[in-house]
Design an enzyme around this catalytic site. Sequence first.
Site, PDB file in Angstrom:
ATOM      1  N   CYS A 222       0.807  -1.226   0.000  1.00 31.78           N
ATOM      2  CA  CYS A 222       0.000   0.000   0.000  1.00 31.78           C
ATOM      3  C   CYS A 222       0.840   1.275   0.000  1.00 31.78           C
ATOM      4  O   CYS A 222       0.610   2.183  -0.792  1.00 31.78           O
ATOM      5  CB  CYS A 222      -0.965  -0.015   1.180  1.00 31.78           C
ATOM      6  SG  CYS A 222      -0.179  -0.046   2.804  1.00 31.78           S
TER       7      CYS A 222
ATOM      8  N   HIS B 118      -2.300   0.863   7.038  1.00 29.78           N
ATOM      9  CA  HIS B 118      -2.719   0.807   5.637  1.00 29.78           C
ATOM     10  C   HIS B 118      -2.988   2.223   5.136  1.00 29.78           C
ATOM     11  O   HIS B 118      -3.368   3.115   5.910  1.00 29.78           O
ATOM     12  CB  HIS B 118      -3.983  -0.044   5.499  1.00 29.78           C
ATOM     13  CG  HIS B 118      -4.329  -0.373   4.079  1.00 29.78           C
ATOM     14  ND1 HIS B 118      -3.538  -1.175   3.282  1.00 29.78           N
ATOM     15  CD2 HIS B 118      -5.387   0.012   3.305  1.00 29.78           C
ATOM     16  CE1 HIS B 118      -4.097  -1.293   2.087  1.00 29.78           C
ATOM     17  NE2 HIS B 118      -5.208  -0.578   2.072  1.00 29.78           N
TER      18      HIS B 118
ATOM     19  N   HIS C 145      -5.918   1.531  -3.863  1.00 30.43           N
ATOM     20  CA  HIS C 145      -4.962   1.059  -2.868  1.00 30.43           C
ATOM     21  C   HIS C 145      -4.532  -0.358  -3.202  1.00 30.43           C
ATOM     22  O   HIS C 145      -5.129  -1.026  -4.055  1.00 30.43           O
ATOM     23  CB  HIS C 145      -5.579   1.099  -1.462  1.00 30.43           C
ATOM     24  CG  HIS C 145      -6.759   0.186  -1.305  1.00 30.43           C
ATOM     25  ND1 HIS C 145      -6.924  -0.678  -0.252  1.00 30.43           N
ATOM     26  CD2 HIS C 145      -7.877   0.001  -2.092  1.00 30.43           C
ATOM     27  CE1 HIS C 145      -8.059  -1.344  -0.375  1.00 30.43           C
ATOM     28  NE2 HIS C 145      -8.661  -0.946  -1.483  1.00 30.43           N
TER      29      HIS C 145
END
Length: 251
Positions: free
Chosen positions: A106, A158, A170
């Site tokens: 990510c 994240h 993402h």
Amino acid sequence: MKGSNRVSLHHNNKRNAGALNWIAMLCVALMAAGMVSCGSHKGVTASGRGYTKTSVNKSRPETKPVAPPPIPSDLTASSRRLLQQAYGWLGTPYAYGGTDRKGVDCSGLVMNVYNDALSIKLPRSSAQQQQYCQPIDMKDISPGDLLFFSPSGKGIGHVGLYIGSGSMIHASSSGVVVTPLESQWVKKRFHSAGRVASYWATVTDEAERDKRNKKLAAASGKKKNGKKSRPAPRAVESMASDSIAIAAFFE
């Protein structure tokens, strides 16, 4: 014999101490390696020429691919370039610590998109990126802003890039995908939103320049034919559709 036992015990202690030191050094190395990732467990590991899937931590979002929304033509040049670069990563497999088209995580995705599109260098991990960004309220987000999540409930683990129309791009366990902000994973694990200051400064300047150019073009058009010119494009403000989609995020 007693002296021999003491010598043997001494050597055993030295060997044990050496083993403990080696284990400690290994742990430090593993922790350091974790700092370059999204801050979550491995979902993919390097194997031979490419990447091989392994067990994925349940805290990482596993989402089905969603068609990305079209890039609005009325965004500034930098915003369009950023989203175009991000869309180019769609379908890339997930790889813990990855930073290329073979596999990316990510924070690696966000880092590459900003660097390749606008030559803006961001920190490597999602936690560092969150610290780097200027905090903003969710209702104020615009394309290019970053969304941070806490999958485990302890710290940032994240990050996603907001692309407008109530969606983000993402690197999930399914690879690089587009996910609506109304998804349950997003709502339950959302932590905060942030803005890259240097990007926003560029976008603001471009927006002001676009407004001036539109006004000049409008004035010139009125003088030539007396007709009303087309309305100026939206600059920095979020679209009404974005506001509606984001409002649903808080329901």
